[in-house]
Design a protein around this motif. Structure first.
Motif: not given
Lengths: 415, 367
Positions: A54-63, A166-171
């Motif tokens: 669930l966390w990975r679907s909003v996770d954006n920590s790469e940058l 939220d880009r993945y969930l939106l996509a």
């Protein structure tokens, strides 16, 4: 004697209470210890992985992980002013350390989602980046690639900077944020996932319905036959469990293909002149999924029906109801718990089907799980895989809650 | 005997039933049940009594013979058109309906107008005193209350005949006795015709106008409770209804309805039988434990014997003596506590005796 034992002095009473509490405490501890292994097991293999998914679907920590300082600057930046020297300096420093730490790979992959050319830009820049700037870092970057002077490059970086997105969930719902940050539908030719979700629900629904139509009479037969015969038939119901899913699916290809047993038999008997298209389309998917999931419908139905006394129907008939009416008014309502359990079980299992549609279906029969597998195995886009999975989980939970509400309405004040 | 009532509602004529084509569960059954009668079918399990009831209800079809309800031949009439109320062993109240809906069900299937049906249900709820439980579900009621609802459901559509299949089996003793009286009163008040199946002889004696004792698919005797007890037609009935001491015996002579029987070692007693028995015929001598008198009470009686007490059980209102007599080690005597003047110990020799009319000379059962 008797009165003394009946009314003990108050001191004994308090110690009695303490004793009771102590005994209770021990029992509670025992109960806890008994479930502890299972609780631990569930925590490790169920709660934790689902939580992390669930966390990975909003996770954006790469940058923000690769370039922490730059990420902070980008977050504070309004996106309109040209970035200052500090941006370039921080980026130069952190790109080098990111290269040393091995974070460049995931950063590059993340930037591709914003703009496919960004990855090349970053990797090329790193390779040519000098240890010290000639004049300013800004100048150096712009000389290396004029795109570093463009505002859009930095705007793309800014989009990837926050730790959550939220880009993945939106996509997954065929939506995206436009340049102004508003949620809009993606271009029609790019819309896929709504279709995929609807298709998944439709296939699962059709499989459930067919299972119910075929399973209900079968379960009724099993529940009403004498024990010996019904036990024998029950073995046949459970027979599919004896072979692996993959073998069964492959067997269906052999049976259903255009030169397969079913088609040659039908043609030999003169029922058809052309082979029917039974596989690599929706028909094949439905046949195989019903075959695999039918026991999960039959078993809960059977166990509920087994508990319904035949006297109820007899009573209804003796009260003047036609046997058919007696069945629908008296017997069928009592099987609702089994119908509900079987339906929800089959539906939820069908929602997650992957192998069977992948092997027996055509391109337009692939379900959500196929795309989850695609993003995890092929493109390494864990964000998309997690977002699709999370949405599937949410749909399942909502349906389950609806079912619960329905069941509770059916039996309002049962003791 | 009243085996053919003047105004029969139900008639079985030559009815046979077999399930496997080899054994007859019911053989050559001829039975008439009068309007307003309470008839109990009594017998051990597997004696055919429930099969008879099921044939009457329409859930089983006779393999031979006819069943009539009034003037209508029932054989081919499906059960839902028979208009017979039935109370099942486990009540079979529909668990997904309230008490009220359960009672409305038979009226709905008869397409009775709603307000009329509601009024009827209210009346019957009042009669069984469960008005305030109307909105409850059956499983929220006690066993006795469920029983009453089941009864009400079988009566609410005013059937011409009510069948009850061991309806009191699941209740405890006290409640069962209470319900027996309640059903008996309902029968009297409403003038119902009831066919009741049970294996409990007390229940049969308490409630019935007539009892049909079944064994081996045949009615052994059908009679009023009193006649059944006092004048059993054969050894089976004598054994099945109440308690009985039996001794294999031989007919020596006859004086009208009193026969002289010889048993044991040349011991002779008088015994009653209204039918004709041949001299030297092997019969069963039978006497009820409470008809045997002991000590002083026995001294004036025509048949007197000496016996040895084996065991003595105190049961409150009476004492039960198990004696050895004429080769029977299980010869029981019931002595009212008030008549027990001298204390008795096991191994005591006592005198016992009885009247000729209290003993029975019964035909042996065909083997």
């Amino acid at each position: 004697m008797a009165t003394q034992t009946m009314a003990p002095p108050p001191t004994t009473q308090t110690s009695l209470k303490t004793q009771l509490r102590r005994a209770e405490r021990r029992r509670k501890l025992n109960a806890f210890l008994l479930v502890a292994p299972l609780a631990l097991f569930l925590l490790v293999i169920f709660v934790f992985p689902i939580g992390s998914m669930l966390w990975r679907s909003v996770d954006n920590s790469e940058l923000s992980q690769a370039l922490p300082q730059t990420a902070q600057l980008l977050s504070a930046w309004d996106g309109q002013q040209p970035p200052s020297e500090a941006f370039y300096a921080s980026l130069a420093q952190e790109l080098k350390s990111a290269l040393a730490n091995g974070n460049i790979g995931s950063l590059g992959r993340r930037l591709t989602y914003e703009d496919p050319t960004l990855r090349t830009l970053v990797t090329q820049t790193i390779r040519k980046l000098p240890d010290t700037p000639e004049t300013t870092w800004q100048q150096t970057f712009s000389t290396l690639n004029p795109r570093w002077a463009e505002l859009s490059t930095w705007q793309a970086l800014k989009k990837a900077a926050p730790t959550t997105t939220d880009r993945y969930l939106l996509a997954s719902l065929d939506l995206e944020r436009n340049a102004q940050g508003e949620i809009t539908a993606v271009a029609p030719e790019k819309q896929v996932y709504i279709d995929v979700f609807l298709r998944t629900l439709a296939i699962a629904g059709a499989v459930t319905l067919i299972c119910l139509i075929m399973g209900f009479p079968l379960a009724y037969l099993l529940a009403t036959l004498p024990t010996g015969t019904s036990n024998l038939l029950m073995i046949f119901v459970l027979l599919p469990f004896w072979t692996s899913l993959l073998v069964r699916t492959a067997a269906w290809i052999v049976l259903l293909q255009s030169g397969g047993m079913v088609n040659t038999s039908l043609m030999g008997l003169g029922f058809i002149s052309q082979p029917l298209e039974l596989v690599f389309n929706r028909v094949g998917v439905l046949i195989a999924m019903v075959h695999i999931l039918l026991p999960f419908m039959v078993l809960p139905l059977y166990s509920v029906m087994k508990g319904i006394s035949p006297h109820y129907q007899r009573a209804a008939i003796s009260l003047g109801a036609h046997p058919f009416k007696a069945f629908w008014q008296v017997y069928a309502p009592q099987t609702l718990a089994g119908v509900g359990a079987g339906t929800i079980l089959v539906f939820i299992m069908a929602l997650g089907y992957y192998i069977t549609p992948a092997l027996l279906g055509g391109p337009s029969d692939q379900m959500v799980s196929y795309y989850v597998a695609y993003y995890t195995n092929t493109t390494n886009n864990w964000g998309m895989a997690a977002a699709l999975g999370s949405l599937l989980l949410i749909i399942t939970l909502v349906l389950y809650m609806l079912y619960q509400r329905l069941v509770n309405q059916q039996t309002p004040n049962r003791r | 005997m009243q085996s053919h009532p003047a105004d029969p509602l139900v008639r079985f004529t030559g009815v046979q039933k077999t399930y496997d084509g080899e054994h007859l569960v019911v053989r050559d059954l001829n039975l008439s049940i009068g309007r307003g009668e309470f008839v109990t079918l009594l017998g051990p399990s597997g004696s055919g009594k429930t099969t008879c009831l099921m044939m009457l209800a329409g859930f089983e079809v006779p393999t031979q013979g006819d069943i009539y309800l009034g003037t209508q031949r029932l054989n081919t009439l499906p059960p839902y058109q028979r208009n017979i109320g039935m109370v099942f062993q486990n009540y079979a109240l529909f668990p997904h309906m309230t008490v009220e809906e359960n009672l409305l069900y038979p009226l709905k299937t008869r397409k009775m107008p709603k307000d009329q049906a509601k009024a009827k249900v209210e009346r019957i709820l009042d009669m069984i005193q469960l008005t305030k439980y109307a909105k409850r579900r059956p499983q929220q009621l006690s066993g006795g209350q469920q029983q009453r609802v089941a009864l009400a459901r079988a009566l609410v559509f005013e059937p011409q005949l009510v069948l009850m299949d061991e309806p009191l089996g699941a209740l405890d003793k006290q409640l069962r006795e209470h319900m027996q009286m309640e059903i008996r009163h309902l029968h009297e008040q409403l003038g119902l015709t009831v066919v009741f199946v049970t294996h409990d002889q007390d229940e049969a004696l308490t409630m019935s106008n007539r009892v049909a004792v079944f064994n081996d698919g045949v009615i052994q005797q059908i009679d009023s409770p009193q006649n059944l007890y006092e004048y059993p037609a054969n050894a089976f009935v004598a054994q099945f209804i109440g308690e009985n001491n039996t001794l294999p015996a031989k007919v020596i002579s006859r004086d009208q309805t009193i026969y002289r029987l010889e048993f044991g070692q040349n011991q002779v007693s008088g015994a009653y039988n209204a039918d004709t028995l041949a001299t030297q015929e092997a019969v069963l001598f039978s006497i009820r434990p409470e008809r045997v008198r002991i000590g002083k009470m026995a001294q004036t009686l025509p048949n007197q014997f000496s016996t040895v007490v084996q065991e003595l059980v105190y049961l409150g209102d009476h004492v039960r003596l198990r004696c050895e007599f004429a080769g029977n080690t299980n010869f029981n005597i019931k002595v009212p506590v008030s008549e027990l003047t001298t204390p008795i110990q096991p191994q005591d020799h006592i005198m016992m005796g009885w009247h000729d009319q209290d003993a029975r000379a019964l035909k042996q059962l065909p083997q």
